[in-house]
Design an enzyme around this catalytic site. Structure first.
Site, short mmCIF file in Angstrom:
data_model
loop_
_atom_site.label_atom_id
_atom_site.label_comp_id
_atom_site.label_asym_id
_atom_site.label_seq_id
_atom_site.Cartn_x
_atom_site.Cartn_y
_atom_site.Cartn_z
CD GLU A 1 -2.86 -1.42 2.12
OE1 GLU A 1 -2.90 -0.46 3.17
OE2 GLU A 1 -3.79 -2.23 2.04
N PRO B 1 3.88 5.57 5.88
CG PRO B 1 3.61 7.24 7.80
CD PRO B 1 3.81 7.23 6.20
CG ASN B 2 0.31 0.15 5.64
OD1 ASN B 2 0.12 -0.87 6.29
ND2 ASN B 2 -0.32 0.55 4.51
CG HIS C 1 -15.59 -7.10 6.80
ND1 HIS C 1 -15.20 -6.32 8.23
CD2 HIS C 1 -14.41 -6.90 6.23
CE1 HIS C 1 -14.04 -5.90 7.86
NE2 HIS C 1 -13.53 -6.06 6.74
CG HIS C 2 -14.75 -13.48 7.91
ND1 HIS C 2 -14.90 -14.76 7.12
CD2 HIS C 2 -16.05 -13.18 8.29
CE1 HIS C 2 -15.88 -15.41 7.37
NE2 HIS C 2 -16.74 -14.55 8.07
CD GLU C 3 -9.20 -6.66 9.56
OE1 GLU C 3 -8.13 -7.09 9.54
OE2 GLU C 3 -9.53 -6.04 8.51
CD GLU D 1 -6.13 -5.08 4.72
OE1 GLU D 1 -6.43 -3.99 4.24
OE2 GLU D 1 -6.78 -5.88 5.06
CD GLU E 1 -8.04 0.92 2.52
OE1 GLU E 1 -8.98 0.87 3.36
OE2 GLU E 1 -7.09 0.39 2.58
#
Length: 711
Positions: A180, A201-202, A421-423, A492, A516
């Site tokens: 990213e 930054p990330n 959604h599975h974070e 990700e 985003e």
């Protein structure tokens, strides 16, 4: 005297034979193959025990002589001491149909050469398999079953890609945890000096070098040759980066290490992923190359009827902008299964509530969307970020204000599905312990697609997003999802390498800097003119376009970011950023203000019979034309960088003799991505295969065209 002469004769004969053997050994012609069309030439040789290769296109060197091999841990390396013991050559030609894709059919045509190398000192055997296509090269290392090489650990792969000069490159920093980043355009020699600036930054990042970059790497030579370096079929191996020797302009593979620093644990028989080189003097050929897909195995599933493209909206952008929250309450600590949310005071910003989701379902049903993504519906969001929590989500327990059964039944009554959604928050061990239960929960409640996320550092601690352990996990989740007939959109995760051919339920990935980031400070205007040449070489991206309200402060006064794009270009992205999974990412109330422009998002298909690249220059512009699957309708999209330009295209791809109605969504003359992004216009005209179009593209702008057969 006679005896002395005989001895001299014998000595001279031995010397002559030795010299002859040496001369023969150095004069053996290098092994070579040509591409089916004869334009590419691959040379392979073993020089002083070291395997080397070279690649040419139309007599022009693409890859100079480069070394091959691997360094092993705690044993002799597979770098030198080899002799060529056998060479096999063959030709392959097939045509196959993807489950979904940019074209209806793909030709897989190559000439193959397999060289068998014997390392005499160790009596070990290594094969290198080369496949030369009309658009480039793929090669990999293979290790057959043998007594002297069974279990081994890779210390480093030493594959080289020697460049012919100081090429222009479109690159992001080498990093074991994220892609990213914004792309930097520079000469190869400038990478070192720009690296600190390029590393932004990330949530999780592990850059490793001043000259390390990621694939897919796009380059352009001074004499106009386009070169792309990547890998295909990344399975049971760690992700490859490229380390640049900027004195000699030689890239060398640099694998992602595990928690102990090892680069790969192998068991023969086995092989590496393919290393790919795509090259052409026409940028469009890079975009239309199918090498990455062709180097993957055919579809693993007999029945693919459950795999369908998905156009969706979602409860997402409002949280990204800061207008709403994922968390149900403002509490500092949550323990899964122990926190009693019925006793917790809810905040007034939680977006995943029943009434709000019903509104989204209504909007999706009204406008013909397939699904509604809902993030922040499940317990645990209050303290998930950056905490390195192992037991963080269970993926089945909703917040008190999310009526799961009611929304499930309501969506079904409207002909719309909810998207799960599975974070994982990087807690991969936790995700795997819950995976079967979570997928069965989806089946029981009518969900057939999931957006998974891996934000933050990986647990087990010390592993990274792109190491062998995580590469195995991502594929495990996709295969497990297929058991439940579920489609996966992984964010990700490691960048794709064409595995969607084998596992077409992998319908999307993020694995790059997406929309985003427009709310986190912005993407540069040239970002979407580079991504198709880099990230999308491996597979489709869930870029989440369609932002019409480009001033983020209108949603959140504390967020002063803005989207670096005109509305016309936001429409174009549905064509230029190919994916069978496309989101209309903005809020329904915003789309209701611009229903005339929103019509293109409703109309544009997700699956195609044919694709043409009409204009292309990485970092500047791309214009695609795509033919809707099963019809004679076409859709055109143009994405432009920060310079105003005029696009000139021919519609000669249309069926001769037919008339079409072209609806053109374009920038007005006064449009600008920063100062006037909403200045668009919509015009209609009758067109045919003889039509030529000139269209103005504003800075950060573009256009979109629907071309519908006139009845």
């Amino acid at each position: 005297m006679l005896l002395a002469n005989q001895q001299k004769y014998v000595i001279m004969k031995k010397q002559f034979l030795f010299i002859l053997i040496v001369l023969i050994s150095f004069s053996v012609k290098a092994e070579e193959i040509k591409s089916p069309n004869g334009k590419f030439l691959l040379n392979f040789d073993v020089k002083e025990g070291v395997p080397v290769y070279q690649l040419q296109l139309n007599g022009k060197v693409v890859i100079k002589e480069s070394k091959l091999g691997l360094e092993l841990k705690d044993t002799e390396s597979l770098l030198d001491g080899f002799e060529l013991s056998n060479t096999g050559k063959s030709t392959f030609d097939e045509t196959w149909q993807p489950v979904w894709g940019e074209v209806k059919e793909i030709r897989n045509h190559y000439n193959e050469m397999v060289v068998t190398l014997k390392q005499n000192a160790t009596e070990r055997t290594m094969l290198i398999r080369f496949r030369l296509f009309n658009d480039g090269l793929g090669f990999r290392y293979e290790f057959p079953e043998q007594d002297n090489l069974i279990y081994f650990v890779i210390k480093e792969e030493k594959t080289q890609f020697a460049m012919t000069g100081d090429h222009k490159a479109f690159w992001i920093p080498g990093d074991f945890d994220t892609q990213e980043y914004s792309y930097t355009t520079s000469k190869l020699s400038e990478i070192r000096g720009l690296m600190d600036e390029a590393i932004t930054p990330n949530a999780s990042q592990t850059p490793f070098s001043d000259t390390g970059v990621q694939t897919s790497l796009m380059m352009k030579t001074d004499d106009g040759l386009f070169i792309n370096l990547h890998e295909a079929a990344l399975v049971e191996y760690s992700c490859m980066h490229l380390e640049l020797d900027d004195e000699n302009m030689v890239f060398e593979s640099y694998l992602t290490p595990d928690a102990r620093g090892d680069k790969g644990h192998m068991q023969a028989p086995c092989h590496t992923p393919w290393r790919t080189v795509i090259a052409s003097d026409d940028a469009a050929d890079i975009l239309m190359s199918h090498i990455t897909l062709n180097l993957n195995e055919p579809c693993a599933y007999e029945n693919t009827s459950w795999i369908k493209p998905v156009k969706y909206i979602g409860v997402w952008w409002e949280m990204i902008t800061g207008k709403s929250s994922w968390a149900y309450a403002d509490i500092p600590s949550v323990k899964l299964g122990e926190t009693d949310y019925s006793k917790v005071e809810p905040n007034d910003t939680h977006a995943a509530n029943t009434a709000h989701v019903k509104m989204h379902i209504d909007f999706a049903a009204e406008h013909g969307f397939d699904a509604v993504l809902v993030e922040g519906w499940n317990e645990g969001w209050e303290d998930w970020f950056g905490k390195s929590k192992d037991y963080v989500f269970d993926f089945v327990t909703p917040y008190p204000d999310f009526d799961l059964e009611l929304l499930r039944d309501y969506a079904k009554s409207k002909g719309v599905r909810l998207m799960m959604h599975h974070e994982t928050s990087g807690s991969v061990r936790n995700y795997e312990r819950h995976l079967d239960q979570a997928y069965q929960f989806m089946v029981d409640n009518g969900y057939n697609s999931v957006k998974s996320g891996y934000v933050g550092d990986i647990i087990p601690r010390g592993e990274t997003h792109y190491g062998q352990w995580m590469v195995n996990h991502y594929l495990y989740a996709v295969k497990k999802a297929a058991d439940y007939k579920i489609m996966v959109n992984a964010h990700e995760a490691v960048r794709p390498t064409g595995l969607s051919r084998t596992y077409p339920n992998l319908i999307g990935n993020e694995s790059a800097r997406g929309t985003e980031y427009e709310s986190f400070g912005g993407n540069s205007p040239d970002h979407t003119t580079i991504l198709p040449f880099t990230r999308l070489i491996g597979g489709p991206m869930d870029y989440t376009p369609g932002i019409f309200e480009t001033d983020i402060s209108k949603y959140n006064p504390d967020n002063t970011s803005y989207v670096r794009s005109t509305i016309a270009r936001q429409l174009a992205l549905y064509v230029t950023m190919y994916s069978p999974l496309q989101m209309a990412a903005d809020l329904p109330e915003t789309y209701n203000k611009y229903l005339d422009a929103f019509q293109f998002i409703k109309d544009v298909p997700l699956d195609w019979d044919d694709t043409k690249v009409l204009e292309a220059e990485p970092g500047d512009y791309i214009t695609y034309a795509r033919k809707e699957k099963g019809s004679d309708n076409w859709f055109v999209g143009r994405t432009n960088d920060e310079e105003a330009r005029t696009s000139s295209i021919k519609l000669d791809f249309l069926t001769p003799g037919k008339k079409y109605i072209a609806t053109i969504y374009s920038d007005k003359k006064e449009a600008h991505y920063k100062d006037n992004p909403k200045a668009y216009q919509i015009k209609q005209k009758t067109v045919s295969s003889n039509t030529k179009l000139k269209q103005y593209c504003a800075p950060g702008g573009g256009y979109a065209i629907s071309i519908i057969e006139k009845k």
